[in-house]
Design a protein around this motif. Structure first.
Motif, PDB file in Angstrom:
ATOM      1  N   GLU A   1       1.381  -0.682  -0.225  1.00 16.59           N
ATOM      2  CA  GLU A   1       0.211  -0.173   0.164  1.00 16.59           C
ATOM      3  C   GLU A   1       1.688   1.213   0.096  1.00 16.59           C
ATOM      4  O   GLU A   1       2.133   1.471   1.118  1.00 16.59           O
ATOM      5  N   ALA A   2       0.716   1.921  -1.060  1.00 13.81           N
ATOM      6  CA  ALA A   2       1.346   3.659  -1.208  1.00 13.81           C
ATOM      7  C   ALA A   2       1.118   4.329  -0.011  1.00 13.81           C
ATOM      8  O   ALA A   2      -0.331   4.240   0.657  1.00 13.81           O
ATOM      9  N   GLY A   3       2.203   5.088   1.110  1.00 12.69           N
ATOM     10  CA  GLY A   3       2.042   5.305   2.142  1.00 12.69           C
ATOM     11  C   GLY A   3       1.787   6.749   1.276  1.00 12.69           C
ATOM     12  O   GLY A   3       0.979   7.155  -0.089  1.00 12.69           O
ATOM     13  N   VAL A   4       1.926   8.295   2.406  1.00  7.78           N
ATOM     14  CA  VAL A   4       0.767   9.862   1.862  1.00  7.78           C
ATOM     15  C   VAL A   4       2.151   9.590   1.274  1.00  7.78           C
ATOM     16  O   VAL A   4       3.678   9.811   1.436  1.00  7.78           O
ATOM     17  N   THR A   5       2.254  11.303   0.308  1.00  5.05           N
ATOM     18  CA  THR A   5       3.321  11.603  -0.432  1.00  5.05           C
ATOM     19  C   THR A   5       3.280  12.617  -1.426  1.00  5.05           C
ATOM     20  O   THR A   5       2.480  13.615  -0.798  1.00  5.05           O
ATOM     21  N   GLN A   6       3.994  13.878  -1.203  1.00  6.11           N
ATOM     22  CA  GLN A   6       4.239  15.138  -1.241  1.00  6.11           C
ATOM     23  C   GLN A   6       4.865  15.927  -2.466  1.00  6.11           C
ATOM     24  O   GLN A   6       5.873  15.115  -2.404  1.00  6.11           O
ATOM     25  N   PHE A   7       5.350  16.652  -2.584  1.00  8.98           N
ATOM     26  CA  PHE A   7       5.979  17.640  -3.906  1.00  8.98           C
ATOM     27  C   PHE A   7       5.442  18.202  -3.796  1.00  8.98           C
ATOM     28  O   PHE A   7       4.424  19.214  -3.657  1.00  8.98           O
ATOM     29  N   PRO A   8       6.934  19.384  -3.644  1.00  7.26           N
ATOM     30  CA  PRO A   8       7.654  18.644  -4.387  1.00  7.26           C
ATOM     31  C   PRO A   8       8.375  18.710  -3.090  1.00  7.26           C
ATOM     32  O   PRO A   8       7.901  19.043  -1.878  1.00  7.26           O
ATOM     33  N   SER A   9       9.652  17.708  -2.977  1.00  7.91           N
ATOM     34  CA  SER A   9      10.475  17.509  -1.812  1.00  7.91           C
ATOM     35  C   SER A   9      11.359  18.653  -0.903  1.00  7.91           C
ATOM     36  O   SER A   9      11.173  18.689   0.235  1.00  7.91           O
ATOM     37  N   HIS A  10      11.317  19.698  -1.587  1.00 12.79           N
ATOM     38  CA  HIS A  10      12.102  20.826  -1.620  1.00 12.79           C
ATOM     39  C   HIS A  10      11.950  21.579  -2.064  1.00 12.79           C
ATOM     40  O   HIS A  10      11.613  21.951  -4.050  1.00 12.79           O
ATOM     41  N   SER A  11      11.536  23.326  -1.554  1.00 10.96           N
ATOM     42  CA  SER A  11      11.541  24.585  -2.294  1.00 10.96           C
ATOM     43  C   SER A  11      12.118  25.216  -2.054  1.00 10.96           C
ATOM     44  O   SER A  11      11.808  25.632  -0.960  1.00 10.96           O
ATOM     45  N   VAL A  12      12.865  26.389  -3.305  1.00 11.34           N
ATOM     46  CA  VAL A  12      13.100  27.624  -2.869  1.00 11.34           C
ATOM     47  C   VAL A  12      12.546  28.277  -3.188  1.00 11.34           C
ATOM     48  O   VAL A  12      13.282  28.661  -5.016  1.00 11.34           O
ATOM     49  N   ILE A  13      12.380  29.522  -2.069  1.00 15.10           N
ATOM     50  CA  ILE A  13      11.765  30.577  -3.150  1.00 15.10           C
ATOM     51  C   ILE A  13      12.190  32.081  -2.644  1.00 15.10           C
ATOM     52  O   ILE A  13      12.854  32.337  -1.301  1.00 15.10           O
ATOM     53  N   GLU A  14      11.645  33.496  -3.579  1.00 14.80           N
ATOM     54  CA  GLU A  14      12.175  34.390  -2.642  1.00 14.80           C
ATOM     55  C   GLU A  14      11.109  34.868  -1.944  1.00 14.80           C
ATOM     56  O   GLU A  14      10.082  34.735  -2.867  1.00 14.80           O
ATOM     57  N   LYS A  15      10.893  36.018  -1.482  1.00 14.62           N
ATOM     58  CA  LYS A  15       9.952  36.505  -0.454  1.00 14.62           C
ATOM     59  C   LYS A  15       9.066  37.077  -1.581  1.00 14.62           C
ATOM     60  O   LYS A  15       9.512  38.101  -2.311  1.00 14.62           O
ATOM     61  N   GLY A  16       7.941  37.201  -1.456  1.00 11.06           N
ATOM     62  CA  GLY A  16       7.156  37.295  -2.462  1.00 11.06           C
ATOM     63  C   GLY A  16       6.077  36.743  -3.602  1.00 11.06           C
ATOM     64  O   GLY A  16       5.246  36.974  -4.262  1.00 11.06           O
ATOM     65  N   GLN A  17       7.192  35.633  -3.249  1.00  3.85           N
ATOM     66  CA  GLN A  17       6.833  33.994  -4.763  1.00  3.85           C
ATOM     67  C   GLN A  17       5.695  33.839  -4.209  1.00  3.85           C
ATOM     68  O   GLN A  17       5.228  33.736  -2.853  1.00  3.85           O
ATOM     69  N   THR A  18       5.027  32.992  -5.070  1.00  4.38           N
ATOM     70  CA  THR A  18       3.698  31.390  -4.978  1.00  4.38           C
ATOM     71  C   THR A  18       4.404  30.722  -4.916  1.00  4.38           C
ATOM     72  O   THR A  18       5.281  30.345  -5.446  1.00  4.38           O
ATOM     73  N   VAL A  19       4.107  29.675  -4.062  1.00  2.00           N
ATOM     74  CA  VAL A  19       4.840  27.974  -4.086  1.00  2.00           C
ATOM     75  C   VAL A  19       3.135  27.216  -3.730  1.00  2.00           C
ATOM     76  O   VAL A  19       2.343  28.132  -2.760  1.00  2.00           O
ATOM     77  N   THR A  20       3.480  26.204  -4.127  1.00  2.00           N
ATOM     78  CA  THR A  20       1.830  25.614  -3.915  1.00  2.00           C
ATOM     79  C   THR A  20       2.473  23.931  -3.657  1.00  2.00           C
ATOM     80  O   THR A  20       3.672  23.417  -4.185  1.00  2.00           O
ATOM     81  N   LEU A  21       1.889  23.243  -2.390  1.00  3.45           N
ATOM     82  CA  LEU A  21       2.950  22.058  -2.251  1.00  3.45           C
ATOM     83  C   LEU A  21       1.285  21.087  -2.394  1.00  3.45           C
ATOM     84  O   LEU A  21       0.106  21.916  -2.454  1.00  3.45           O
ATOM     85  N   ARG A  22       1.906  20.072  -2.843  1.00  6.12           N
ATOM     86  CA  ARG A  22       1.065  19.152  -3.290  1.00  6.12           C
ATOM     87  C   ARG A  22       0.899  18.031  -1.604  1.00  6.12           C
ATOM     88  O   ARG A  22       1.953  17.436  -1.883  1.00  6.12           O
ATOM     89  N   CYS A  23       0.364  17.292  -1.327  1.00  5.37           N
ATOM     90  CA  CYS A  23      -0.360  16.218  -0.839  1.00  5.37           C
ATOM     91  C   CYS A  23      -1.211  14.807  -1.604  1.00  5.37           C
ATOM     92  O   CYS A  23      -2.607  15.592  -1.598  1.00  5.37           O
ATOM     93  N   ASP A  24      -0.591  13.813  -1.751  1.00  2.13           N
ATOM     94  CA  ASP A  24      -2.051  12.480  -1.928  1.00  2.13           C
ATOM     95  C   ASP A  24      -2.239  11.434  -0.471  1.00  2.13           C
ATOM     96  O   ASP A  24      -0.866  11.059  -0.673  1.00  2.13           O
ATOM     97  N   PRO A  25      -2.754  11.482  -0.254  1.00  2.00           N
ATOM     98  CA  PRO A  25      -2.915  10.601   0.913  1.00  2.00           C
ATOM     99  C   PRO A  25      -2.895   9.139   0.809  1.00  2.00           C
ATOM    100  O   PRO A  25      -3.119   9.191  -0.349  1.00  2.00           O
ATOM    101  N   ILE A  26      -2.694   8.405   0.933  1.00  2.00           N
ATOM    102  CA  ILE A  26      -3.290   6.829   1.278  1.00  2.00           C
ATOM    103  C   ILE A  26      -5.135   6.979   0.773  1.00  2.00           C
ATOM    104  O   ILE A  26      -6.087   7.628   0.891  1.00  2.00           O
TER     105      ILE A  26
END
Lengths: 114, 108
Positions: A1-26
């Motif tokens: 059974e696949a576990g919880v996955t997240q993407f990306p593993s790392h993100s480096v951005i500058e202040k003021g930028q936008t970032v979107t994190l993703r999660c796929d549950p079990i």
């Protein structure tokens, strides 16, 4: 059974930028949670989805954070605009139902805002 | 406000040297105390759930116990592969409330 996955593993951005994190549950888990750990602090709760509905968003720090779970499957957490204090590790967890209390965690997304 | 305090912050053991980690908590209406293990760069990995005072659970070299005010994670004859951060969390409602963790190092 696949576990919880997240993407990306790392993100480096500058202040003021936008970032979107993703999660796929079990697969089959209706409950999805977002947590965050900032440097030197404990892991803290952000919000809880039951299927596509926000059950509890009391831990969301401010309105720069927007979480969605369209269709009740995967979830995204958007930070817009990012600030320096948003740096940390963002964890996603899932559980099958509220009666089953064990929350299973993903590997986390390490966010660094410069 | 729910609070979880873990001690010590860091612990260094020789291989085979048994010890205990402490988790003190303040929560009204406890609905579970959870122990997780976290390796560097990874997410918390579930170990145990305890629900009531006097309850004990074991897994390999680990044994968790619970009283009305604290929980202990006993490590018997640890091995280097037991090195990790051990997290304690309590649940009153749905969200977990975590302690800062104990960083365990087991030296061969």
């Amino acid at each position: 059974e696949a576990g919880v996955t997240q993407f990306p593993s790392h993100s480096v951005i500058e202040k003021g930028q936008t970032v979107t994190l993703r999660c796929d549950p079990i697969s089959g888990h209706d409950n999805l949670y977002w947590y965050r750990r900032v440097m030197g602090k404990e892991i803290k709760f952000l919000l809880h989805f039951v299927k596509e509905s926000k059950q509890d968003e009391s831990g969301m720090p401010n309105n720069r954070f927007l979480a969605e779970r369209t269709g009740g499957t995967y979830s995204t957490l958007k930070v817009q605009p990012a600030e320096l204090e948003d740096s940390g590790v963002y964890f996603c967890a899932s559980s099958q139902d509220r009666g089953q209390e064990t929350q299973y965690f993903g590997p986390g997304t390490r966010l660094l805002v410069l | 406000e729910d609070q979880v305090t873990q001690s010590p912050e860091a612990l260094r053991l020789q291989e085979g040297e048994s010890s205990s980690l402490n988790c003190s908590y303040t929560v009204s209406g406890l609905r579970g105390l959870f122990w997780y293990r976290q390796d560097p760069g990874k997410g918390p990995e579930f170990l145990f759930t305890l629900y009531s005072a006097g309850e004990e659970k074991e897994k390999e070299r680990l044994k968790a116990t619970l009283t009305k005010k604290e929980s202990f994670l006993h490590i018997t004859a640890p091995k280097p592969e037991d090195s990790a951060t051990y997290l304690c969390a309590v649940r009153r409602n749905t969200p977990l409330v975590f302690g800062k963790g104990t960083r365990l190092s087991v030296i061969a």
